[in-house]
Design a protein around this motif. Structure first.
Motif, mmCIF file in Angstrom:
data_model
loop_
_atom_site.group_PDB
_atom_site.id
_atom_site.type_symbol
_atom_site.label_atom_id
_atom_site.label_comp_id
_atom_site.label_asym_id
_atom_site.label_seq_id
_atom_site.Cartn_x
_atom_site.Cartn_y
_atom_site.Cartn_z
ATOM 1 N N ILE A 1 -4.798 0.691 -4.582
ATOM 2 C CA ILE A 1 -3.617 0.018 -5.113
ATOM 3 C C ILE A 1 -4.006 -1.302 -5.771
ATOM 4 N N PHE A 2 -3.498 -1.532 -6.979
ATOM 5 C CA PHE A 2 -3.713 -2.772 -7.721
ATOM 6 C C PHE A 2 -2.398 -3.552 -7.699
ATOM 7 N N SER A 3 -2.449 -4.799 -7.255
ATOM 8 C CA SER A 3 -1.211 -5.574 -7.211
ATOM 9 C C SER A 3 -1.450 -7.037 -7.539
ATOM 10 N N LEU A 4 -0.375 -7.698 -7.927
ATOM 11 C CA LEU A 4 -0.354 -9.140 -8.130
ATOM 12 C C LEU A 4 0.446 -9.734 -6.988
ATOM 13 N N GLY B 1 -0.295 -0.774 -10.343
ATOM 14 C CA GLY B 1 -0.923 0.516 -10.608
ATOM 15 C C GLY B 1 -1.712 1.019 -9.422
ATOM 16 N N TYR B 2 -2.203 2.265 -9.552
ATOM 17 C CA TYR B 2 -2.994 2.843 -8.468
ATOM 18 C C TYR B 2 -3.870 3.972 -8.969
ATOM 19 N N LEU B 3 -4.892 4.275 -8.204
ATOM 20 C CA LEU B 3 -5.754 5.433 -8.430
ATOM 21 C C LEU B 3 -5.709 6.274 -7.174
ATOM 22 N N GLU B 4 -5.613 7.572 -7.337
ATOM 23 C CA GLU B 4 -5.608 8.455 -6.170
ATOM 24 C C GLU B 4 -7.059 8.746 -5.788
ATOM 25 N N LEU B 5 -7.429 8.404 -4.558
ATOM 26 C CA LEU B 5 -8.771 8.676 -4.055
ATOM 27 C C LEU B 5 -8.828 10.029 -3.363
ATOM 28 N N SER B 6 -7.752 10.358 -2.642
ATOM 29 C CA SER B 6 -7.610 11.656 -1.972
ATOM 30 C C SER B 6 -6.124 11.844 -1.695
ATOM 31 N N ALA B 7 -5.784 12.933 -1.041
ATOM 32 C CA ALA B 7 -4.372 13.198 -0.744
ATOM 33 C C ALA B 7 -3.782 12.136 0.183
ATOM 34 N N ASP C 1 9.977 -6.000 -17.348
ATOM 35 C CA ASP C 1 10.760 -5.791 -18.567
ATOM 36 C C ASP C 1 9.909 -5.274 -19.729
ATOM 37 N N GLU C 2 8.666 -5.753 -19.837
ATOM 38 C CA GLU C 2 7.881 -5.497 -21.038
ATOM 39 C C GLU C 2 6.786 -4.443 -20.897
ATOM 40 N N MET C 3 6.428 -4.069 -19.689
ATOM 41 C CA MET C 3 5.319 -3.146 -19.517
ATOM 42 C C MET C 3 5.779 -1.853 -18.849
ATOM 43 N N GLU C 4 5.141 -0.778 -19.232
ATOM 44 C CA GLU C 4 5.401 0.499 -18.584
ATOM 45 C C GLU C 4 4.351 0.689 -17.504
ATOM 46 N N LEU C 5 4.725 0.449 -16.282
ATOM 47 C CA LEU C 5 3.796 0.550 -15.163
ATOM 48 C C LEU C 5 3.998 1.862 -14.425
ATOM 49 N N GLU C 6 2.908 2.447 -13.979
ATOM 50 C CA GLU C 6 2.992 3.621 -13.122
ATOM 51 C C GLU C 6 3.035 3.092 -11.690
ATOM 52 N N ARG C 7 4.235 2.926 -11.179
ATOM 53 C CA ARG C 7 4.427 2.291 -9.872
ATOM 54 C C ARG C 7 4.897 3.326 -8.861
ATOM 55 N N PRO C 8 4.128 3.491 -7.803
ATOM 56 C CA PRO C 8 4.526 4.466 -6.779
ATOM 57 C C PRO C 8 5.775 4.010 -6.031
#
Length: 100
Positions: free
Chosen positions: A43-46, A32-38, A12-19
């Motif tokens: 992946i960061f998760s709780l 969130g996530y970081l692209e390492l390659s194609a 509700d409160e955060m704008e997450l970049e969620r795939p």
């Protein structure tokens, strides 16, 4: 706050970049996530397991069928350890700055 309440508050409160290719469960939330390659992403998760909350940072890969799957490469720790983790990351950032 239990995990379900925390998850709803985050959504509700955060704008997450969620795939869209990672499906959250009742006990996990991709934050969130970081692209390492194609075909690889970090992946960061709780997550919640037996009433305890954890942070997971894991490499995922795309298989030949196009599905994303987690690997064994990553770390998983209790959220109580986040401050310690953050201190080490800040130290690393300071060291990296010194090298420039």
């Amino acid at each position: 706050m239990d995990f379900a309440e925390l998850k709803m508050k985050i959504l509700d409160e955060m704008e997450l970049e969620r795939p869209e290719w990672i499906k959250d469960t009742d006990d996990s939330l991709c934050i969130g996530y970081l692209e390492l390659s194609a075909t690889q992403k970090l992946i960061f998760s709780l997550s919640n397991y037996r009433g305890k909350q954890y942070i997971d940072v894991r490499t995922w890969y795309q298989d030949q069928a196009g599905e994303w799957k987690p690997t064994k490469k990553g770390i998983h720790f209790n959220v109580d350890k986040f401050d310690d983790f953050d201190k080490v990351m800040k130290l690393y950032a300071d060291i990296k700055t010194m090298q420039q």
